[in-house]
Design a protein around this motif. Structure first.
Motif, PDB file in Angstrom:
ATOM      1  N   VAL A   1       0.836  -1.203   0.000  1.00 50.84           N
ATOM      2  CA  VAL A   1       0.000   0.000   0.000  1.00 50.84           C
ATOM      3  C   VAL A   1       0.872   1.254   0.000  1.00 50.84           C
ATOM      4  O   VAL A   1       0.673   2.168  -0.803  1.00 50.84           O
ATOM      5  N   PHE A   2       1.844   1.283   0.903  1.00 46.47           N
ATOM      6  CA  PHE A   2       2.706   2.453   0.982  1.00 46.47           C
ATOM      7  C   PHE A   2       3.491   2.634  -0.315  1.00 46.47           C
ATOM      8  O   PHE A   2       3.624   3.748  -0.830  1.00 46.47           O
ATOM      9  N   ALA A   3       4.023   1.529  -0.865  1.00 44.50           N
ATOM     10  CA  ALA A   3       4.806   1.628  -2.096  1.00 44.50           C
ATOM     11  C   ALA A   3       3.944   2.122  -3.247  1.00 44.50           C
ATOM     12  O   ALA A   3       4.357   2.996  -4.029  1.00 44.50           O
ATOM     13  N   GLY A   4       2.730   1.576  -3.377  1.00 45.71           N
ATOM     14  CA  GLY A   4       1.847   2.014  -4.453  1.00 45.71           C
ATOM     15  C   GLY A   4       1.464   3.473  -4.321  1.00 45.71           C
ATOM     16  O   GLY A   4       1.447   4.217  -5.311  1.00 45.71           O
ATOM     17  N   VAL A   5       1.158   3.892  -3.088  1.00 44.76           N
ATOM     18  CA  VAL A   5       0.817   5.304  -2.866  1.00 44.76           C
ATOM     19  C   VAL A   5       2.015   6.199  -3.170  1.00 44.76           C
ATOM     20  O   VAL A   5       1.876   7.273  -3.771  1.00 44.76           O
ATOM     21  N   THR A   6       3.205   5.760  -2.788  1.00 47.70           N
ATOM     22  CA  THR A   6       4.400   6.568  -3.039  1.00 47.70           C
ATOM     23  C   THR A   6       4.654   6.729  -4.530  1.00 47.70           C
ATOM     24  O   THR A   6       4.960   7.828  -5.007  1.00 47.70           O
ATOM     25  N   VAL A   7       4.526   5.636  -5.289  1.00 47.96           N
ATOM     26  CA  VAL A   7       4.695   5.742  -6.741  1.00 47.96           C
ATOM     27  C   VAL A   7       3.631   6.665  -7.319  1.00 47.96           C
ATOM     28  O   VAL A   7       3.923   7.518  -8.168  1.00 47.96           O
ATOM     29  N   GLY A   8       2.386   6.513  -6.867  1.00 48.46           N
ATOM     30  CA  GLY A   8       1.319   7.376  -7.358  1.00 48.46           C
ATOM     31  C   GLY A   8       1.554   8.834  -7.036  1.00 48.46           C
ATOM     32  O   GLY A   8       1.344   9.720  -7.887  1.00 48.46           O
ATOM     33  N   VAL A   9       2.002   9.109  -5.810  1.00 46.48           N
ATOM     34  CA  VAL A   9       2.282  10.499  -5.415  1.00 46.48           C
ATOM     35  C   VAL A   9       3.438  11.065  -6.228  1.00 46.48           C
ATOM     36  O   VAL A   9       3.408  12.220  -6.662  1.00 46.48           O
ATOM     37  N   SER A  10       4.465  10.254  -6.452  1.00 47.11           N
ATOM     38  CA  SER A  10       5.594  10.714  -7.257  1.00 47.11           C
ATOM     39  C   SER A  10       5.156  11.052  -8.675  1.00 47.11           C
ATOM     40  O   SER A  10       5.557  12.074  -9.243  1.00 47.11           O
ATOM     41  N   LEU A  11       4.319  10.198  -9.251  1.00 49.40           N
ATOM     42  CA  LEU A  11       3.808  10.470 -10.594  1.00 49.40           C
ATOM     43  C   LEU A  11       2.904  11.696 -10.597  1.00 49.40           C
ATOM     44  O   LEU A  11       2.903  12.479 -11.561  1.00 49.40           O
ATOM     45  N   ALA A  12       2.145  11.875  -9.515  1.00 48.90           N
ATOM     46  CA  ALA A  12       1.277  13.050  -9.423  1.00 48.90           C
ATOM     47  C   ALA A  12       2.085  14.338  -9.401  1.00 48.90           C
ATOM     48  O   ALA A  12       1.571  15.410  -9.736  1.00 48.90           O
ATOM     49  N   GLY A  13       3.362  14.247  -9.010  1.00 48.64           N
ATOM     50  CA  GLY A  13       4.211  15.435  -9.042  1.00 48.64           C
ATOM     51  C   GLY A  13       4.353  16.018 -10.427  1.00 48.64           C
ATOM     52  O   GLY A  13       4.680  17.203 -10.585  1.00 48.64           O
ATOM     53  N   MET A  14       4.091  15.202 -11.471  1.00 47.29           N
ATOM     54  CA  MET A  14       4.159  15.707 -12.837  1.00 47.29           C
ATOM     55  C   MET A  14       3.112  16.782 -13.094  1.00 47.29           C
ATOM     56  O   MET A  14       3.261  17.597 -14.013  1.00 47.29           O
ATOM     57  N   VAL A  15       2.053  16.788 -12.290  1.00 46.60           N
ATOM     58  CA  VAL A  15       0.997  17.787 -12.461  1.00 46.60           C
ATOM     59  C   VAL A  15       1.527  19.190 -12.186  1.00 46.60           C
ATOM     60  O   VAL A  15       1.006  20.180 -12.725  1.00 46.60           O
ATOM     61  N   THR A  16       2.579  19.307 -11.365  1.00 47.56           N
ATOM     62  CA  THR A  16       3.123  20.630 -11.050  1.00 47.56           C
ATOM     63  C   THR A  16       3.733  21.306 -12.265  1.00 47.56           C
ATOM     64  O   THR A  16       3.937  22.526 -12.260  1.00 47.56           O
ATOM     65  N   VAL A  17       4.038  20.550 -13.327  1.00 48.08           N
ATOM     66  CA  VAL A  17       4.586  21.163 -14.543  1.00 48.08           C
ATOM     67  C   VAL A  17       3.532  22.009 -15.233  1.00 48.08           C
ATOM     68  O   VAL A  17       3.849  22.968 -15.937  1.00 48.08           O
ATOM     69  N   GLY A  18       2.254  21.672 -15.044  1.00 43.00           N
ATOM     70  CA  GLY A  18       1.192  22.516 -15.564  1.00 43.00           C
ATOM     71  C   GLY A  18       0.840  22.292 -17.021  1.00 43.00           C
ATOM     72  O   GLY A  18       0.288  23.194 -17.660  1.00 43.00           O
ATOM     73  N   LEU A  19       1.124  21.108 -17.579  1.00 41.97           N
ATOM     74  CA  LEU A  19       0.790  20.807 -18.971  1.00 41.97           C
ATOM     75  C   LEU A  19      -0.200  19.648 -19.007  1.00 41.97           C
ATOM     76  O   LEU A  19       0.087  18.577 -18.464  1.00 41.97           O
ATOM     77  N   PRO A  20      -1.371  19.814 -19.642  1.00 47.90           N
ATOM     78  CA  PRO A  20      -2.328  18.706 -19.733  1.00 47.90           C
ATOM     79  C   PRO A  20      -1.726  17.458 -20.365  1.00 47.90           C
ATOM     80  O   PRO A  20      -2.115  16.335 -20.026  1.00 47.90           O
TER      81      PRO A  20
END
Length: 684
Positions: free
Chosen positions: A265-284
């Motif tokens: 669970v923690f590993a999956g959430v961590t990977v998901g959160v790391s990938l969600a960091g791509m949203v900070t770039v601001g490109l759809p």
């Protein structure tokens, strides 16, 4: 967690049916609705976007390049073939006009360029129109033909997931060696395959409600299959170890859920959160990749906790418990590392430095069509244009403006470094100056020409002048991502550090893990640059960093949790012995409690971590042979990342650094003594 896993084990038939219904339903819905992937990049504030607005075209304009193999294309048999080909292009749906043949002709009279205009932008025309257009271009009877433009680019790299089967087959062989039974092979493979199938269907449906690029399906499969097999492997390993200790299947699964299950669970959430960091770039465009990859990873983690227990129910009694997890080889390695942490740290850093060295030549940019898959219409067009009109023919800079008083002066200034035809008026007012570089689209000199052209346009023709075209749009895309990289890196690293600090109640462990992950990222980037050269797609380092940062946390959690549990048993380092391993006031030598804990942790997890990394690497490397260049780069990069992280970082650098830091590893403000318990993720 334990309640969920136990329920799935007891209700195995219901859970299996629910997963099959989900897979069938999502797949049927995806087939019924079709895909609506969009590879367009929206940059409202970019100079190239302003130029496109001045051009005022509401439809897609494609360049079709043809070459006659046996004579001139503007007369005789070549002209007849060209006229027939142009007529077939004009019959395509949504085609408004085709430039009268022979169009623009090369100096040797063998190559011609026709402009085909459609009644809508490429993104609105859809994949069906793009495929029909490419089919006509490929079927140019008696001519070699290619196409260049947004619509043609939609056919350049269609998703091809066939190589995933090769990776899964290789992973199955590793699992067979590790488990020694067909059941132990099939369970992780089936679990990962079903969850990734659901994820790909879900991504296809999501493409109708948000911008998701076509390449997202391959990236989602790449990550989903890799982590899916890994997550199932860790839960299954813990289950088998409990069975070896004499536990009944239900009790063994409960232990696996309480330990490795929570780590999944923690590993999956961590990977998901790391990938969600791509949203900070601001490109759809990047948001779509992040969402697709995160959906795949989270579904595979969920499958490891629900579908795998259900599949275990009928197979549990037939599975052999397997040998003791303590591995003598890894124990000896850990003792050697903790005995001489300095030399091992230097050796590990040297390996990382050698791999990272090519990263100094990193240059971000979108490669030109000459690197598209062989046989694609875009690559054919790029080759024909370069041969017939020069290397920069596929990279024109479109300079637009509204004040025509100084356009002549601007053209004279540009002729010193490029070829520029006379200005032409635009239908909506203003003018267009087409500047053709003398170098290839991805040549650094072309980028320098773009920068100088924009400066000269602003100085000579005024601030209302803009530079567009494919090269300009690619450069603006790279600049948009590069400008947001600091925020992206800070968000991914910061969130990961906070998550690890919360899990392990430590300050130094998450900080050292972040530094080591940054080193792995540098080595991964260096390996990609060495293998593929420059330029590298600007969004690839973003994806690689997010992905490998999350994946690295998987092994960090499994390893550190086991070391922490052993350390709690052995006691506090400073209270027990000095830095040389002697108890104060005694003449007997006793093992350093921290070093003993490190040895325990490496011995218990080393074989599992390296087997899991090998499985993941085999899945990733299978994607290094697909047609899409960016997927090949991602496959190579992630392969290097997981192997380097599992073998060099987790099994050498982490124990060496931890043995140096001593009891400071576990310092945390306001920390209280805790009862000894088996921590989350232990595989013992």
């Amino acid at each position: 967690m334990t309640a969920l896993v136990s329920w799935c084990f007891r209700r195995a038939g219901v859970v299996a049916v629910l997963w099959l219904v989900a897979l069938g339903g999502l797949a049927a819905a995806a087939v019924h609705t079709g895909a609506a992937f969009r590879d367009t990049v929206e940059l409202p504030a970019a100079d190239s976007t302003a130029a496109a607005h001045l051009l005022g075209s509401t439809g897609s304009a494609e360049r079709v390049v043809v070459r006659a193999p046996d004579g001139p294309v503007d007369r005789g048999p070549g002209r007849a073939r060209l006229d027939a080909f142009a007529a077939r292009l004009a019959e395509l749906p949504h085609v408004v006009s085709v430039a009268p043949p022979p169009g623009e002709v090369s100096a040797d009279r063998r190559t011609a360029v026709l402009t085909v205009r459609f009644d809508a932008p490429a993104a609105d025309l859809g994949q069906g129109t793009a495929d029909a257009f490419a089919a006509v271009v490929r079927g140019a009877s008696g001519l070699t033909a290619g196409a260049s433009g947004e619509l043609a680019a939609m056919t350049a790299a269609a998703p091809d997931l066939g190589n995933a089967g090769i990776g899964l087959l290789a992973a199955a062989l590793v699992l067979l060696v590790a488990f020694g039974s067909v059941t132990g092979v099939l369970l992780p493979i089936v679990t990962a395959s079903v969850s990734v199938g659901c994820a790909l269907a879900a991504v296809t449906l999501l493409s109708h409600v948000m911008t998701i690029p076509k390449i997202s399906t391959e990236i989602a499969a790449l990550l989903g299959l890799g982590v899916g097999v890994d997550y199932a492997l860790f839960v299954l390993t813990r289950f088998r170890q409990s069975r070896r200790d004499g536990a009944e299947p239900a009790a063994a699964l409960a232990v696996a859920a309480a330990t490795s299950g929570r780590s999944v669970v923690f590993a999956g959430v961590t990977v998901g959160v790391s990938l969600a960091g791509m949203v900070t770039v601001g490109l759809p465009f990047l948001d779509g990749i992040a969402v697709a990859a995160a959906v795949s990873v989270l579904l595979t983690a969920f499958a490891a906790l629900t579908l795998l227990p259900a599949l275990l129910r009928p197979a549990a009694r037939r599975m052999r418990p397997g040998p003791d997890g303590a591995d003598g080889h890894w124990a000896r390695t850990a003792r050697a590392v903790t005995a001489r942490p300095g030399p091992y740290t230097l050796a590990a850093l040297l390996v990382v430095a050698v791999l990272a060295l090519p990263a100094t030549g990193l240059r971000l940019g979108v490669p030109d069509a000459a690197l598209d898959p062989p046989g694609s219409v875009t690559r054919t067009a790029a080759t024909l244009l370069a041969e017939g009109f020069g290397p920069g023919a596929d990279a024109p800079l479109l300079v637009t403006g509204t004040d025509g008083a100084s356009v002549g002066m601007l053209r004279e200034a540009l002729l010193a470094s490029a070829d520029a035809g006379p200005p032409t008026p635009l239908p909506g007012g203003g003018w267009l100056l087409t500047v053709v570089p003398r170098t290839a689209p991805d040549d650094p000199a072309t980028g320098a020409l773009l920068a100088s052209t924009r400066v000269m346009a602003d100085v000579i023709a005024g601030p209302g002048t803009h530079v567009g075209g494919a090269v300009a749009a690619r450069a603006d895309f790279s600049a948009a991502i590069t400008g947001r990289l600091p925020l992206f890196l800070a968000s991914v690293v910061g969130i990961s550090v906070l998550l690890l600090a919360w899990v392990f109640r430590s300050v130094l462990i998450p900080l050292t893990a972040a530094v080591m992950n940054l080193l792995t990222a540098a080595a991964t980037t260096g390996a990609v640059v060495f293998a593929f050269g420059a330029p590298i797609e600007p969004y690839l380092p973003v994806f690689l960093f997010a992905g490998l940062f999350g994946l690295s946390m998987d092994y960090e959690v499994f390893l550190i949790a086991r070391i922490q549990e052993a350390w709690r048993r052995h006691g506090d380092t400073r209270a027990s012995c000095n830095s040389r391993g002697f108890a104060p006031g005694r003449g007997l030598r006793h093992p350093d409690p921290l070093k003993a804990a490190i040895v325990d942790g490496i011995a218990a997890t080393g074989r599992t971590i390296t087997a899991a990394a090998l499985i993941m690497a085999l899945v990733f490397v299978s994607f290094a042979f697909v047609d899409a260049r960016v997927v090949r780069e991602a496959g190579v990069g992630l392969t290097v990342a997981v192997l380097l992280d599992a073998v060099v970082v987790r099994c050498v650098l982490v124990p060496a650094v931890m043995s140096r830091l001593g009891a400071a590893n576990w310092w945390f403000p306001g920390r209280r003594a805790v009862a000894v318990r088996e921590p989350m993720g232990s595989v013992r």
